[in-house]
Design a protein around this motif. Structure first.
Motif, PDB file in Angstrom:
ATOM      1  N   SER A   1     -10.732   4.457  -0.938  1.00  0.00           N
ATOM      2  CA  SER A   1     -10.884   3.016  -0.703  1.00  0.00           C
ATOM      3  C   SER A   1     -11.612   2.369  -1.882  1.00  0.00           C
ATOM      4  O   SER A   1     -12.503   2.967  -2.469  1.00  0.00           O
TER       5      SER A   1
ATOM      6  N   LYS B   1       0.801  -1.228   0.000  1.00  0.00           N
ATOM      7  CA  LYS B   1       0.000   0.000   0.000  1.00  0.00           C
ATOM      8  C   LYS B   1       0.832   1.276   0.000  1.00  0.00           C
ATOM      9  O   LYS B   1       0.322   2.348  -0.303  1.00  0.00           O
TER      10      LYS B   1
ATOM     11  N   ARG C   1       1.923   2.264   2.883  1.00  0.00           N
ATOM     12  CA  ARG C   1       1.248   2.820   4.070  1.00  0.00           C
ATOM     13  C   ARG C   1       2.259   3.166   5.159  1.00  0.00           C
ATOM     14  O   ARG C   1       3.159   2.385   5.448  1.00  0.00           O
TER      15      ARG C   1
ATOM     16  N   HIS D   1      -6.873  11.574   3.266  1.00  0.00           N
ATOM     17  CA  HIS D   1      -7.318  10.280   2.785  1.00  0.00           C
ATOM     18  C   HIS D   1      -8.249  10.453   1.630  1.00  0.00           C
ATOM     19  O   HIS D   1      -8.703  11.552   1.355  1.00  0.00           O
TER      20      HIS D   1
ATOM     21  N   ASN E   1      -6.523  -0.075  -1.142  1.00  0.00           N
ATOM     22  CA  ASN E   1      -6.103   0.990  -2.052  1.00  0.00           C
ATOM     23  C   ASN E   1      -4.643   1.335  -1.791  1.00  0.00           C
ATOM     24  O   ASN E   1      -4.112   1.052  -0.716  1.00  0.00           O
TER      25      ASN E   1
ATOM     26  N   SER F   1      -8.060  -1.164   3.978  1.00  0.00           N
ATOM     27  CA  SER F   1      -8.673  -1.017   2.661  1.00  0.00           C
ATOM     28  C   SER F   1      -7.605  -1.252   1.587  1.00  0.00           C
ATOM     29  O   SER F   1      -6.447  -0.876   1.768  1.00  0.00           O
TER      30      SER F   1
HETATM   31 MG    MG Z   1      -7.887   2.841   4.469  1.00  0.00          MG
END
Ligand code: MG
Ligand code: TXA
Length: 322
Positions: free
Chosen positions: A149, A54, A56, A233, A143, A141
């Motif tokens: 998402s 991700k 992330r 986001h 994405n 999620s």
């Molecule tokens: Mg998320």
């Protein structure tokens, strides 16, 4: 290798997905809220693959997905009195509960917090995969970090093809916004992220529920308790603006006209809250594809599902209201 699997609810494939998770792999699967990117939630190396796929930030903790009370009991300690009634009312379903974690939960899942977020999804494909793995499945999620998402398999394929071991395509999700996140690890329950289980429904069960002050306010002004809520986001590439409820149709039309006169391609969206909840993220992605550079979305009132819609919308707009 990425297997993009189209034939839905094939028991053998879902079993294979469970085995893949058990063996440390990553699988994208549908839930009733949005598509999730799953890995074995007890295996720190497997969970790290989620963050890598991700892009992330590692300070943003993950939700563990389970289908049984047995796993819940293993993952938490000091269960609060409210837990039973919340489970009875909302599980399986789009409610994530933040609870004191047990020692078996790896730090990479909780970003070092002493709490863990747990959800019991209500989607036959998600449940079959989790049951086949017989493990708690960490799943954000599916994405790329910062993108909306995914609510359709096409979104997942656009973001995750080649980054995960398997993608299960099951068409469109039911809700279209991520789950409600409620922290019940302290004295008073705190709503960290609004979702399909509404504030009103939670109050009916809990009596008192506090709203995280950062939920609807600009995140640089109020530090959110939920690490993930501080990031910008859900945003498309186009610039998003919230159109205040009190704006009249002629004012809006004039504003759109002046933007278009400056060469902008403007998308104006005026939907009821339920439709926005279901379609907002898909709309953002479609608008990008169609080359809109400005998206104006009419605000909705913040009761019921409207609270979740406005939370996502304000974030996507970076709190710009006209
Ligand atoms: Mg998320
Ligand atoms: O509907 C959903 O919840 C989807 C599907 C796949 O289940 N998942 C999802 O995960 O939205 P994610 O990672 O995108 O969002 C998880 C949210 C983040 O805002 C994160 O900061 C918060 O939950 N969270 C996770 N663990 C937490 C904890 N221990 N304390 C506070 N917030 C936590």
């Amino acid at each position: 290798m990425t297997i993009c699997y189209q034939a839905q609810r094939d028991k053998a494939k879902l079993f294979e997905a469970g085995q893949l998770l058990k063996n440390g792999g990553t699988v994208v699967f549908p839930t009733e809220t949005v598509y999730g990117l799953g890995a074995n939630g007890l295996d720190a190396d497997a969970v790290q693959k989620i963050f890598d796929a991700k892009g992330r930030p590692s300070d943003n903790p993950l939700i563990l997905h389970i289908t049984t009370r047995t796993w819940l009991n293993r993952l938490i300690c000091q269960p609060p009195a409210l837990l039973e009634s919340l489970i009875d009312a909302f599980w399986p379903g789009p409610l994530t509960l933040v609870l004191k974690k047990s020692s078996i939960v790896p730090d990479v899942v909780t970003a070092g917090l002493d709490t863990v977020a747990i959800r019991m999804p209500d989607h036959p494909v998600a449940r079959a995969i989790i049951e086949a793995a017989n493990l708690p499945i960490a799943a954000p999620s599916a994405n790329l970090s910062g993108s909306p998402s995914p609510t359709k398999a096409a979104h997942v394929i656009a973001d995750m093809m080649g980054r995960v071991d398997m993608i299960i395509d099951d068409g469109d999700v039911v809700h279209g916004l991520e789950s409600t996140v409620l922290d019940i690890s302290g004295e008073v329950p705190i709503l960290l992220r609004p979702g399909a289980v509404t504030y009103e429904q939670l109050v009916a069960i809990c009596g008192e529920v506090q709203l995280d002050p950062a939920m609807m306010a600009h995140s640089t002004m109020v530090k959110p308790r939920s690490p993930g809520m501080k990031y910008r986001h859900y945003a498309p590439h186009a610039d998003v603006f919230v159109v205040a409820l009190e704006r009249k149709p002629d004012e809006i039309a004039a504003h759109i006209k002046s933007l278009e006169a400056k060469g902008h391609k403007v998308l104006y969206v005026d939907y009821p809250a339920e439709r926005l909840a279901n379609q907002l993220f898909a709309l953002f992605r479609a608008a990008d594809q169609e080359g809109y550079d400005i998206i104006l979305v009419k605000a909705v009132s913040t009761d019921q599902i409207g609270l979740a819609v406005m939370n996502r919308l304000l974030k996507a707009a970076n709190y710009k209201i006209i």
